[in-house]
Scaffold this motif. Structure first.
Motif, short mmCIF file in Angstrom:
data_model
loop_
_atom_site.label_atom_id
_atom_site.label_comp_id
_atom_site.label_asym_id
_atom_site.label_seq_id
_atom_site.Cartn_x
_atom_site.Cartn_y
_atom_site.Cartn_z
N GLN A 25 12.07 -11.35 16.13
CA GLN A 25 13.01 -12.45 15.90
C GLN A 25 14.42 -11.92 15.73
O GLN A 25 14.63 -10.84 15.18
CB GLN A 25 12.62 -13.24 14.65
N LEU A 26 15.38 -12.71 16.22
CA LEU A 26 16.77 -12.37 16.00
C LEU A 26 17.14 -12.66 14.55
O LEU A 26 16.93 -13.77 14.06
CB LEU A 26 17.67 -13.18 16.94
N VAL A 27 17.68 -11.67 13.88
CA VAL A 27 18.12 -11.82 12.49
C VAL A 27 19.57 -12.25 12.44
O VAL A 27 19.95 -13.20 11.75
CB VAL A 27 17.92 -10.52 11.69
N SER A 28 20.41 -11.56 13.22
CA SER A 28 21.84 -11.88 13.24
C SER A 28 22.48 -11.35 14.50
O SER A 28 21.98 -10.41 15.13
CB SER A 28 22.54 -11.29 12.00
N ALA A 29 23.61 -11.95 14.88
CA ALA A 29 24.40 -11.50 16.03
C ALA A 29 25.86 -11.59 15.64
O ALA A 29 26.36 -12.68 15.31
CB ALA A 29 24.10 -12.35 17.26
N ALA B 182 29.88 -10.46 16.65
CA ALA B 182 30.81 -9.94 17.64
C ALA B 182 31.72 -8.90 17.02
O ALA B 182 32.26 -9.09 15.93
CB ALA B 182 31.63 -11.08 18.24
N THR B 183 31.90 -7.77 17.71
CA THR B 183 32.85 -6.74 17.30
C THR B 183 33.93 -6.64 18.37
O THR B 183 33.94 -7.41 19.33
CB THR B 183 32.15 -5.39 17.11
N LEU B 184 34.83 -5.69 18.23
CA LEU B 184 35.90 -5.54 19.21
C LEU B 184 35.38 -5.12 20.58
O LEU B 184 35.97 -5.45 21.60
CB LEU B 184 36.90 -4.50 18.71
N SER B 185 34.26 -4.41 20.60
CA SER B 185 33.78 -3.88 21.88
C SER B 185 32.37 -4.33 22.27
O SER B 185 31.93 -4.05 23.40
CB SER B 185 33.79 -2.34 21.83
N SER B 186 31.66 -5.00 21.37
CA SER B 186 30.28 -5.37 21.70
C SER B 186 29.77 -6.44 20.75
O SER B 186 30.49 -6.91 19.86
CB SER B 186 29.36 -4.13 21.60
N TRP B 187 28.53 -6.83 20.96
CA TRP B 187 27.81 -7.69 20.03
C TRP B 187 26.77 -6.84 19.33
O TRP B 187 25.96 -6.17 19.97
CB TRP B 187 27.13 -8.83 20.79
N GLU B 188 26.79 -6.84 18.02
CA GLU B 188 25.78 -6.13 17.25
C GLU B 188 24.68 -7.13 16.87
O GLU B 188 24.94 -8.10 16.17
CB GLU B 188 26.38 -5.49 16.00
N MET B 189 23.48 -6.86 17.35
CA MET B 189 22.37 -7.79 17.15
C MET B 189 21.24 -7.08 16.41
O MET B 189 20.87 -5.95 16.75
CB MET B 189 21.88 -8.34 18.49
N ILE B 190 20.71 -7.74 15.40
CA ILE B 190 19.61 -7.19 14.61
C ILE B 190 18.35 -8.03 14.86
O ILE B 190 18.40 -9.25 14.82
CB ILE B 190 19.97 -7.19 13.11
N PHE B 191 17.25 -7.33 15.11
CA PHE B 191 15.98 -7.99 15.39
C PHE B 191 14.89 -7.44 14.46
O PHE B 191 14.97 -6.30 14.00
CB PHE B 191 15.54 -7.73 16.84
N THR B 192 13.89 -8.26 14.21
CA THR B 192 12.70 -7.78 13.53
C THR B 192 11.74 -7.19 14.57
O THR B 192 11.82 -7.52 15.76
CB THR B 192 11.97 -8.90 12.77
N ALA B 193 10.84 -6.33 14.10
CA ALA B 193 9.86 -5.74 15.01
C ALA B 193 8.53 -5.59 14.28
O ALA B 193 8.47 -4.99 13.22
CB ALA B 193 10.33 -4.37 15.49
N PRO B 194 7.45 -6.15 14.83
CA PRO B 194 6.13 -5.98 14.21
C PRO B 194 5.68 -4.53 14.32
O PRO B 194 6.24 -3.74 15.08
CB PRO B 194 5.24 -6.91 15.03
N TYR C 25 22.17 -17.18 24.32
CA TYR C 25 21.61 -18.49 23.96
C TYR C 25 20.62 -18.43 22.81
O TYR C 25 20.08 -19.46 22.41
CB TYR C 25 20.92 -19.10 25.18
N ILE C 26 20.38 -17.24 22.28
CA ILE C 26 19.38 -17.10 21.22
C ILE C 26 20.07 -17.19 19.86
O ILE C 26 21.04 -16.50 19.58
CB ILE C 26 18.64 -15.76 21.35
N SER C 27 19.55 -18.05 19.00
CA SER C 27 20.08 -18.22 17.64
C SER C 27 19.22 -17.45 16.65
O SER C 27 18.07 -17.12 16.94
CB SER C 27 20.09 -19.71 17.27
N PRO C 28 19.78 -17.12 15.48
CA PRO C 28 18.98 -16.45 14.45
C PRO C 28 17.68 -17.20 14.19
O PRO C 28 17.66 -18.42 14.06
CB PRO C 28 19.90 -16.47 13.23
N GLY C 29 16.59 -16.46 14.14
CA GLY C 29 15.27 -17.04 14.00
C GLY C 29 14.55 -17.22 15.33
O GLY C 29 13.35 -17.46 15.36
N GLY C 30 15.30 -17.12 16.43
CA GLY C 30 14.70 -17.26 17.75
C GLY C 30 13.85 -16.05 18.10
O GLY C 30 14.16 -14.92 17.73
N TRP C 31 12.79 -16.30 18.87
CA TRP C 31 11.85 -15.24 19.24
C TRP C 31 12.24 -14.56 20.54
O TRP C 31 12.80 -15.20 21.45
CB TRP C 31 10.44 -15.81 19.36
N VAL C 32 11.94 -13.28 20.63
CA VAL C 32 12.20 -12.51 21.85
C VAL C 32 10.98 -11.64 22.15
O VAL C 32 10.19 -11.32 21.26
CB VAL C 32 13.45 -11.60 21.71
#
Length: 226
Positions: free
Chosen positions: A109-113, A115-127, A175-182
């Motif tokens: 699941q996406l925890v957070s996304a 935006a930084t100056l050069s990229s998007w920092e995205m945190i995900f959970t992993a089983p 298009y993925i919001s926090p809590g969305g599955w990947v």
């Protein structure tokens, strides 16, 4: 086999039985459709599916119950959003990402996304099924996208990736919001290393068990060593 470099976006629509209609929506979508043939493999959000029928702007494929259970394709929210598409790697083709098999290990699941100056920092959970293959600076496929692990926090079962603007805007990560599955697939190299070490340790244990603790001259004579 794929490389994790997304070529187009599409939508998925369930049909009768286990059949699914995948429609390309990115224009132009020739990169997916130009050489497409029945029996080809296409990665749909990182899921390897076989083309059974070719349509004007897409194709029909079958997803097994196991695939629906293990991946986001079986979730209703996936049917309402874009999916990433990549044609299989051709001999001599460029490997821009890493070797992606299209065999999803599980979902995160996406925890957070952010935006930084050069990229998007995205945190995900992993089983646990995927977490053991995650290493900092290693590769991981998220919805079929080849990404590099920037940080890993095993105590939280979370990892972070840095996504460049081009990847973010041309894939469905936007298009993925926090809590969305990947869909997550661990690096195939890590899986083979794990298997090799596991089998190797078993062989060592078995060999050690067959060697007596005390080999004496009498023991050697008894077993034919003169």
């Amino acid at each position: 086999m794929f490389t994790g470099i997304i070529q187009a976006l599409g939508t998925v629509k369930p049909l009768e039985g286990d059949s699914w209609q995948i429609t390309c929506v990115t224009q132009p979508y020739n990169v997916i459709m130009q050489d497409l043939a029945t029996g080809d493999s296409i990665a749909v959000d990182g899921i390897c599916l076989t083309v059974e029928k070719i349509l004007k702007d897409g194709f029909i494929a079958t997803a097994s119950p196991e695939t629906l259970r293990r991946t986001t394709l079986g979730q209703e929210e996936t049917q309402q959003r874009y999916v990433n598409l990549e044609a299989s790697l051709k001999v001599g083709g460029k490997v821009g990402g890493h070797f992606v098999m299209g065999h999803v290990d599980g979902m995160g699941q996406l925890v957070s996304a952010q935006a930084t100056l050069s990229s998007w920092e995205m945190i995900f959970t992993a089983p646990d099924a995927i977490a053991r293959y995650i290493v900092p600076k290693g590769s991981i496929a998220i919805n079929g996208i080849s990404l590099t692990v920037a940080d890993y926090q095993p105590e939280l079962s979370q990892f972070k990736v840095a996504v460049i603007p081009l990847t973010y805007t041309e894939t469905n990560l936007q298009y993925i919001s926090p809590g969305g599955w990947v869909n997550l697939e661990g690096d195939i190299l890590g899986k083979y290393v794990e298997k090799y070490l596991s089998v190797g340790n078993q062989d060592v244990k078995q060999t050690t068990q067959t060697i007596p603790n005390d080999i004496t001259p009498a023991f050697l004579v008894e077993h034919g060593y003169l």
